[in-house]
Design a protein around this motif. Structure first.
Motif, PDB file in Angstrom:
ATOM      1  N   SER A 165       5.182   9.444   5.945  1.00 46.99           N
ATOM      2  CA  SER A 165       6.497   9.082   5.406  1.00 46.99           C
ATOM      3  C   SER A 165       6.829   7.632   5.743  1.00 46.99           C
ATOM      4  O   SER A 165       7.352   6.885   4.917  1.00 46.99           O
ATOM      5  CB  SER A 165       7.561  10.023   5.974  1.00 46.99           C
ATOM      6  N   LYS A 166       6.485   7.221   6.957  1.00 47.41           N
ATOM      7  CA  LYS A 166       6.735   5.840   7.389  1.00 47.41           C
ATOM      8  C   LYS A 166       5.791   4.856   6.691  1.00 47.41           C
ATOM      9  O   LYS A 166       6.151   3.699   6.485  1.00 47.41           O
ATOM     10  CB  LYS A 166       6.620   5.728   8.908  1.00 47.41           C
ATOM     11  N   VAL A 167       4.594   5.313   6.310  1.00 43.28           N
ATOM     12  CA  VAL A 167       3.680   4.452   5.543  1.00 43.28           C
ATOM     13  C   VAL A 167       4.297   4.155   4.183  1.00 43.28           C
ATOM     14  O   VAL A 167       4.326   3.003   3.736  1.00 43.28           O
ATOM     15  CB  VAL A 167       2.286   5.113   5.386  1.00 43.28           C
ATOM     16  N   GLU A 168       4.821   5.191   3.527  1.00 45.30           N
ATOM     17  CA  GLU A 168       5.445   4.992   2.216  1.00 45.30           C
ATOM     18  C   GLU A 168       6.659   4.070   2.302  1.00 45.30           C
ATOM     19  O   GLU A 168       6.961   3.351   1.358  1.00 45.30           O
ATOM     20  CB  GLU A 168       5.858   6.333   1.599  1.00 45.30           C
ATOM     21  N   ILE A 176       0.840  -1.201   0.000  1.00 45.71           N
ATOM     22  CA  ILE A 176       0.000   0.000   0.000  1.00 45.71           C
ATOM     23  C   ILE A 176       0.873   1.249   0.000  1.00 45.71           C
ATOM     24  O   ILE A 176       0.636   2.191  -0.754  1.00 45.71           O
ATOM     25  CB  ILE A 176      -0.967  -0.019   1.198  1.00 45.71           C
ATOM     26  N   GLY A 177       1.910   1.245   0.828  1.00 48.03           N
ATOM     27  CA  GLY A 177       2.808   2.400   0.897  1.00 48.03           C
ATOM     28  C   GLY A 177       3.503   2.675  -0.426  1.00 48.03           C
ATOM     29  O   GLY A 177       3.603   3.831  -0.859  1.00 48.03           O
ATOM     30  N   GLU A 178       3.982   1.626  -1.072  1.00 49.88           N
ATOM     31  CA  GLU A 178       4.658   1.793  -2.366  1.00 49.88           C
ATOM     32  C   GLU A 178       3.701   2.345  -3.418  1.00 49.88           C
ATOM     33  O   GLU A 178       4.061   3.216  -4.213  1.00 49.88           O
ATOM     34  CB  GLU A 178       5.233   0.458  -2.835  1.00 49.88           C
ATOM     35  N   ILE A 227      -1.346   1.906   7.521  1.00 50.41           N
ATOM     36  CA  ILE A 227      -2.333   2.982   7.505  1.00 50.41           C
ATOM     37  C   ILE A 227      -3.708   2.372   7.743  1.00 50.41           C
ATOM     38  O   ILE A 227      -3.985   1.262   7.274  1.00 50.41           O
ATOM     39  CB  ILE A 227      -2.270   3.775   6.179  1.00 50.41           C
ATOM     40  N   THR A 228      -4.554   3.080   8.478  1.00 49.36           N
ATOM     41  CA  THR A 228      -5.898   2.555   8.726  1.00 49.36           C
ATOM     42  C   THR A 228      -6.724   2.668   7.451  1.00 49.36           C
ATOM     43  O   THR A 228      -6.414   3.479   6.554  1.00 49.36           O
ATOM     44  CB  THR A 228      -6.610   3.341   9.845  1.00 49.36           C
ATOM     45  N   VAL A 229      -7.773   1.893   7.378  1.00 46.61           N
ATOM     46  CA  VAL A 229      -8.659   1.921   6.214  1.00 46.61           C
ATOM     47  C   VAL A 229      -9.274   3.314   6.068  1.00 46.61           C
ATOM     48  O   VAL A 229      -9.329   3.862   4.962  1.00 46.61           O
ATOM     49  CB  VAL A 229      -9.754   0.839   6.326  1.00 46.61           C
ATOM     50  N   ASP A 230      -9.712   3.883   7.176  1.00 44.66           N
ATOM     51  CA  ASP A 230     -10.321   5.217   7.121  1.00 44.66           C
ATOM     52  C   ASP A 230      -9.358   6.242   6.526  1.00 44.66           C
ATOM     53  O   ASP A 230      -9.717   7.009   5.632  1.00 44.66           O
ATOM     54  CB  ASP A 230     -10.748   5.680   8.517  1.00 44.66           C
ATOM     55  N   ASN A 231      -8.131   6.257   7.034  1.00 41.33           N
ATOM     56  CA  ASN A 231      -7.147   7.227   6.534  1.00 41.33           C
ATOM     57  C   ASN A 231      -6.791   6.963   5.072  1.00 41.33           C
ATOM     58  O   ASN A 231      -6.603   7.902   4.302  1.00 41.33           O
ATOM     59  CB  ASN A 231      -5.893   7.233   7.400  1.00 41.33           C
ATOM     60  N   LEU A 232      -6.712   5.707   4.693  1.00 40.25           N
ATOM     61  CA  LEU A 232      -6.421   5.372   3.298  1.00 40.25           C
ATOM     62  C   LEU A 232      -7.538   5.898   2.397  1.00 40.25           C
ATOM     63  O   LEU A 232      -7.281   6.517   1.360  1.00 40.25           O
ATOM     64  CB  LEU A 232      -6.260   3.856   3.129  1.00 40.25           C
ATOM     65  N   LEU A 233      -8.778   5.680   2.798  1.00 45.70           N
ATOM     66  CA  LEU A 233      -9.909   6.157   2.003  1.00 45.70           C
ATOM     67  C   LEU A 233      -9.917   7.683   1.906  1.00 45.70           C
ATOM     68  O   LEU A 233     -10.181   8.245   0.839  1.00 45.70           O
ATOM     69  CB  LEU A 233     -11.229   5.641   2.571  1.00 45.70           C
TER      70      LEU A 233
END
Length: 150
Positions: free
Chosen positions: A34-37, A3-5, A43-49
């Motif tokens: 930055s750490k997610v990437e 997901i981060g990539e 990352i949570t689903v909510d934040n991703l959406l």
């Protein structure tokens, strides 16, 4: 691909820096993102959406890029099944039998391999002539499979 990539690829393709991509920290903090990437944080689903909506990235498109491996497996299954059916209609038992080792050596999951082999064996069973002995155990297994479909 993670997901981060994939998020990073979309961010770069939109020519945004991390701060712009996360709405100046209103969705998640820049250090967290930055750490997610880098695949350090999830990352949570909510934040991703929220990120996908904010950056006009269709959800279906994002997940289809994420699961390209699933598309490859689906295509592999479709190829096996097309070959099986073509051989069945040509009454070519040897062609169907030749698929069994290919299925076993494929990159499919064990469950998918079992299902494909069961279909293969079902076709071979249905091609038997009246004077050939039927495989009762296989026929029962096929019946169980069919009647257990929701």
């Amino acid at each position: 691909m993670t997901i981060g990539e994939l998020l990073k690829e979309y961010r770069i393709s939109q020519r945004k820096n991390q701060k712009e991509f996360i709405n100046n920290g209103k969705i998640v903090s820049q250090s967290y993102y930055s750490k997610v990437e880098k695949n350090i944080n999830s990352i949570t689903v909510d934040n991703l959406l929220y990120l996908l909506h904010y950056n006009n990235i269709p959800i279906w498109e994002f997940f289809s890029h994420l699961n390209q491996n699933d598309d490859i497996k689906k295509q592999e299954i479709e190829n096996f099944e097309k070959t099986m059916l073509a051989a069945f209609y040509d009454n070519n038992k040897e062609k169907i039998k030749s698929l069994k080792p290919l299925i076993k050596e494929s990159n499919l999951s064990e469950k998918n391999k079992e299902e494909e082999i069961l279909q293969l064996e079902a076709l071979l069973e249905s091609m038997k002539t009246p004077d050939e002995k039927s495989n009762t155990e296989l026929r029962n297994k096929i019946k169980d499979k069919i009647f257990s479909i929701p």
